[in-house]
Write a protein that holds these residues in place. Structure first.
Motif, PDB file in Angstrom:
ATOM      1  N   LEU A  38     -25.962   5.139 -13.478  1.00 33.56           N
ATOM      2  CA  LEU A  38     -25.966   6.266 -12.563  1.00 33.56           C
ATOM      3  C   LEU A  38     -24.426   6.455 -12.108  1.00 33.56           C
ATOM      4  N   PHE A  39     -24.079   7.571 -12.737  1.00 32.86           N
ATOM      5  CA  PHE A  39     -22.609   8.249 -12.212  1.00 32.86           C
ATOM      6  C   PHE A  39     -22.635   8.672 -10.850  1.00 32.86           C
ATOM      7  N   ALA A  40     -22.077   7.964  -9.921  1.00 29.22           N
ATOM      8  CA  ALA A  40     -21.946   8.556  -8.621  1.00 29.22           C
ATOM      9  C   ALA A  40     -20.523   8.701  -8.206  1.00 29.22           C
ATOM     10  N   VAL A  41     -19.874   9.139  -9.143  1.00 22.55           N
ATOM     11  CA  VAL A  41     -18.274   9.358  -9.041  1.00 22.55           C
ATOM     12  C   VAL A  41     -17.869  10.827  -8.672  1.00 22.55           C
ATOM     13  N   ARG A  42     -16.706  11.110  -8.403  1.00 24.11           N
ATOM     14  CA  ARG A  42     -16.122  12.511  -8.172  1.00 24.11           C
ATOM     15  C   ARG A  42     -16.530  13.554  -9.238  1.00 24.11           C
ATOM     16  N   ASP A  43     -17.109  14.492  -8.773  1.00 28.18           N
ATOM     17  CA  ASP A  43     -17.525  15.555  -9.796  1.00 28.18           C
ATOM     18  C   ASP A  43     -16.551  15.623 -11.301  1.00 28.18           C
ATOM     19  N   ASP A  44     -15.488  15.711 -10.911  1.00 30.09           N
ATOM     20  CA  ASP A  44     -14.553  16.016 -12.078  1.00 30.09           C
ATOM     21  C   ASP A  44     -14.162  14.651 -12.893  1.00 30.09           C
ATOM     22  N   ALA A  45     -14.679  13.460 -12.487  1.00 31.00           N
ATOM     23  CA  ALA A  45     -14.378  12.356 -13.114  1.00 31.00           C
ATOM     24  C   ALA A  45     -15.401  11.890 -13.906  1.00 31.00           C
ATOM     25  N   ILE A  46     -16.653  12.344 -14.109  1.00 27.71           N
ATOM     26  CA  ILE A  46     -17.953  12.258 -14.656  1.00 27.71           C
ATOM     27  C   ILE A  46     -17.973  12.170 -16.172  1.00 27.71           C
ATOM     28  N   GLY A  47     -17.344  13.348 -16.617  1.00 31.21           N
ATOM     29  CA  GLY A  47     -17.176  13.605 -18.215  1.00 31.21           C
ATOM     30  C   GLY A  47     -16.308  12.702 -18.677  1.00 31.21           C
ATOM     31  N   ALA A  48     -15.154  12.342 -18.084  1.00 31.92           N
ATOM     32  CA  ALA A  48     -14.117  11.603 -18.610  1.00 31.92           C
ATOM     33  C   ALA A  48     -14.375   9.826 -18.487  1.00 31.92           C
TER      34      ALA A  48
ATOM     35  N   SER B  99     -23.879  19.406 -19.659  1.00 29.21           N
ATOM     36  CA  SER B  99     -22.499  19.632 -19.417  1.00 29.21           C
ATOM     37  C   SER B  99     -21.492  18.666 -19.350  1.00 29.21           C
ATOM     38  N   GLU B 100     -22.061  17.467 -18.757  1.00 25.14           N
ATOM     39  CA  GLU B 100     -20.973  16.479 -18.376  1.00 25.14           C
ATOM     40  C   GLU B 100     -21.164  15.294 -19.419  1.00 25.14           C
ATOM     41  N   PHE B 101     -22.417  15.230 -20.165  1.00 25.59           N
ATOM     42  CA  PHE B 101     -22.634  14.196 -21.170  1.00 25.59           C
ATOM     43  C   PHE B 101     -22.715  14.733 -22.473  1.00 25.59           C
ATOM     44  N   ALA B 102     -22.098  15.647 -22.737  1.00 23.00           N
ATOM     45  CA  ALA B 102     -22.360  16.649 -24.234  1.00 23.00           C
ATOM     46  C   ALA B 102     -21.789  15.568 -25.297  1.00 23.00           C
ATOM     47  N   ARG B 103     -22.411  15.452 -26.249  1.00 23.02           N
ATOM     48  CA  ARG B 103     -22.032  14.925 -27.669  1.00 23.02           C
ATOM     49  C   ARG B 103     -22.180  13.353 -27.382  1.00 23.02           C
TER      50      ARG B 103
ATOM     51  N   LEU C  86     -28.126   8.239 -19.184  1.00 24.35           N
ATOM     52  CA  LEU C  86     -27.274   8.477 -18.291  1.00 24.35           C
ATOM     53  C   LEU C  86     -27.409   9.649 -17.184  1.00 24.35           C
ATOM     54  N   LEU C  87     -27.470   9.256 -15.810  1.00 23.26           N
ATOM     55  CA  LEU C  87     -27.637  10.048 -14.726  1.00 23.26           C
ATOM     56  C   LEU C  87     -26.461  10.483 -14.122  1.00 23.26           C
ATOM     57  N   HIS C  88     -26.231  11.805 -13.547  1.00 19.55           N
ATOM     58  CA  HIS C  88     -25.224  11.910 -12.527  1.00 19.55           C
ATOM     59  C   HIS C  88     -25.505  12.680 -11.395  1.00 19.55           C
ATOM     60  N   CYS C  89     -24.773  12.558 -10.328  1.00 19.72           N
ATOM     61  CA  CYS C  89     -25.197  13.344  -8.931  1.00 19.72           C
ATOM     62  C   CYS C  89     -24.556  14.507  -8.851  1.00 19.72           C
ATOM     63  N   ALA C  90     -23.960  15.239  -9.505  1.00 26.07           N
ATOM     64  CA  ALA C  90     -23.196  16.503  -9.184  1.00 26.07           C
ATOM     65  C   ALA C  90     -24.083  17.715  -9.492  1.00 26.07           C
TER      66      ALA C  90
ATOM     67  N   ASP D 290     -24.146  10.004 -27.599  1.00 24.45           N
ATOM     68  CA  ASP D 290     -25.550   9.743 -28.362  1.00 24.45           C
ATOM     69  C   ASP D 290     -26.326   8.633 -27.587  1.00 24.45           C
ATOM     70  N   VAL D 291     -27.114   8.985 -26.694  1.00 20.04           N
ATOM     71  CA  VAL D 291     -27.648   8.398 -25.639  1.00 20.04           C
ATOM     72  C   VAL D 291     -29.317   8.468 -25.932  1.00 20.04           C
ATOM     73  N   ARG D 292     -29.961   7.749 -25.017  1.00 24.96           N
ATOM     74  CA  ARG D 292     -31.545   8.010 -25.209  1.00 24.96           C
ATOM     75  C   ARG D 292     -31.808   9.293 -24.371  1.00 24.96           C
ATOM     76  N   GLY D 293     -31.198   9.335 -23.030  1.00 22.50           N
ATOM     77  CA  GLY D 293     -31.307  10.711 -22.279  1.00 22.50           C
ATOM     78  C   GLY D 293     -30.320  10.914 -21.319  1.00 22.50           C
ATOM     79  N   LYS D 294     -30.463  12.226 -20.891  1.00 24.64           N
ATOM     80  CA  LYS D 294     -29.342  12.656 -19.873  1.00 24.64           C
ATOM     81  C   LYS D 294     -29.945  13.294 -18.820  1.00 24.64           C
ATOM     82  N   GLY D 295     -29.388  13.200 -17.548  1.00 25.20           N
ATOM     83  CA  GLY D 295     -30.099  13.733 -16.450  1.00 25.20           C
ATOM     84  C   GLY D 295     -29.190  14.140 -15.145  1.00 25.20           C
ATOM     85  N   LEU D 296     -29.764  14.989 -14.369  1.00 25.74           N
ATOM     86  CA  LEU D 296     -29.210  15.052 -13.111  1.00 25.74           C
ATOM     87  C   LEU D 296     -30.140  14.499 -11.998  1.00 25.74           C
ATOM     88  N   LEU D 297     -29.497  13.843 -11.058  1.00 26.60           N
ATOM     89  CA  LEU D 297     -30.174  13.189  -9.988  1.00 26.60           C
ATOM     90  C   LEU D 297     -29.482  13.475  -8.881  1.00 26.60           C
TER      91      LEU D 297
END
Ligand SMILES: NC(=O)c1ccc[n+]([C@@H]2O[C@H](COP(=O)([O-])OP(=O)(O)OC[C@H]3O[C@@H](n4cnc5c(N)ncnc54)[C@H](OP(=O)(O)O)[C@@H]3O)[C@@H](O)[C@H]2O)c1
Length: 299
Positions: A67-77, A105-109, A94-98, A111-118
């Protein structure tokens, strides 16, 4: 959900609130990472979760959900960094909170099982208060199938509810959230400014207006929109609207502009309510109309 292996990245209010809420409901995250040791310690101790900074721990490699609960601009990097360091695997979600950004848009390319927004639909200032009210929180959820399922799983163990979103709806959803929450604060600031222009200041006035706004929110919950609308525009009272505008004209023009714009919104709702004569509402519409540039406001 029997077991949930979540690792939290970040040590801000959202990381603390979600990690602490998961601990409280008996599903403590397996760990929490933050880039600064002191912040990781504070958040980990608050949430009752093993914490770390610096090197990536085994618990992060082994987590089913990160769960990525970091500043929006830091998620992708940060996600790219984890991937380059070989921490991510194809079994992880991978989940993020933005709330304004889709998962892809944050987890493009990656190779993980799933990508989500929470996305917790809540203005989180105090993690402790958020934990106390977590069951009445709605989460915006978006992503691919595994991402959505993981996000819904977290919501389920928290005893909360979710709103399913498509990726193309995320920006509008977040704009609406900002209007209902951040702009409400701006609106109360405007009310305070109008009061202070007239020489009325102080904490008691602020408290009185917060209570007023709270009552209006309670009415919306009970009676919905437009039913909860009260005031001179609903009653078709153009003389009072005229007096308001004259009072606002002594302050900055932005105050009067906002009064006009929000008044138009109330006018449309008043028409739906159907209490006032159309001729009266038409008079108010004329008053609220933007004056041609250069003209002073009507008084
Ligand atoms: N606050 C709210 O009301 C709210 C509500 C819903 C959703 N959200 C979302 O939840 C997420 C977290 O928000 P937040 O309010 O808790 O705080 P935030 O200020 O958005 O994020 C704080 C955390 O991000 C870390 N961080 C910043 N840059 C980083 C980087 N380059 N690499 C690694 N970590 C970095 C900070 O670490 P340092 O301490 O080292 O700087 C801190 O732990 C955001 O996506 C936000 O949009 C917030």
């Amino acid at each position: 959900m029997s077991s949930l292996s979540v690792f939290v990245l970040g040590a801000g209010p959202v990381a603390m609130a979600l990690a602490g809420a998961l601990t409280k409901v008996g599903h403590p995250p397996t760990g929490l990472w933050a880039r600064r040791g002191e912040a990781a310690k504070r958040a980990g101790e608050f949430a009752g979760v093993p914490y770390v900074s610096g090197d990536w721990p085994d618990a992060l490699r082994e987590a089913e959900v990160i769960l990525f609960a970091v500043r929006d601009d830091a998620i992708g990097a940060l996600a790219k960094r984890l991937n380059n360091d070989g921490v991510l695997s194809s079994s992880q979600v991978l989940l993020h909170c933005a709330g304004s950004r889709s998962a892809e848009s944050e987890f493009a390319r990656l190779d993980v099982r799933g990508k989500g927004l929470l996305h917790p639909l809540r203005a989180i200032v105090s993690p402790a208060e958020t934990i106390a009210s977590i069951a009445s929180t709605t989460f915006g959820v978006e992503g691919d199938e595994a991402g959505r399922r993981a996000a819904e799983g977290v919501v389920e163990v928290l005893g909360a509810t979710f709103m399913a979103l498509q990726s193309e709806q995320v920006a509008a959803y977040h704009a609406a959230a900002a209007i209902a929450s951040n702009y409400l604060v701006g609106l109360l600031d405007l009310a305070e400014d109008v009061l202070s222009q007239a020489g009325i200041k102080g904490e008691a006035a602020q408290e009185a207006f917060v209570n007023l706004a709270q009552g209006a929110l309670d009415n919306v919950r009970r009676s919905g929109i437009p039913g909860a609308l009260t005031g001179p525009i609903r009653r078709g009272d153009s003389a009072t609207v005229k007096a308001h505008m004259a009072a606002l004209a002594i302050g900055p023009t932005e105050n009067l502009d906002l009064y006009r714009a929000l008044g138009q919104r109330s006018l449309a709702l008043s028409r739906e309510c159907g209490d006032a004569e159309e001729a009266k509402l038409q008079e108010i519409s004329e008053l609220l109309r933007e004056p041609p540039s250069g003209d002073p406001p009507k008084s």
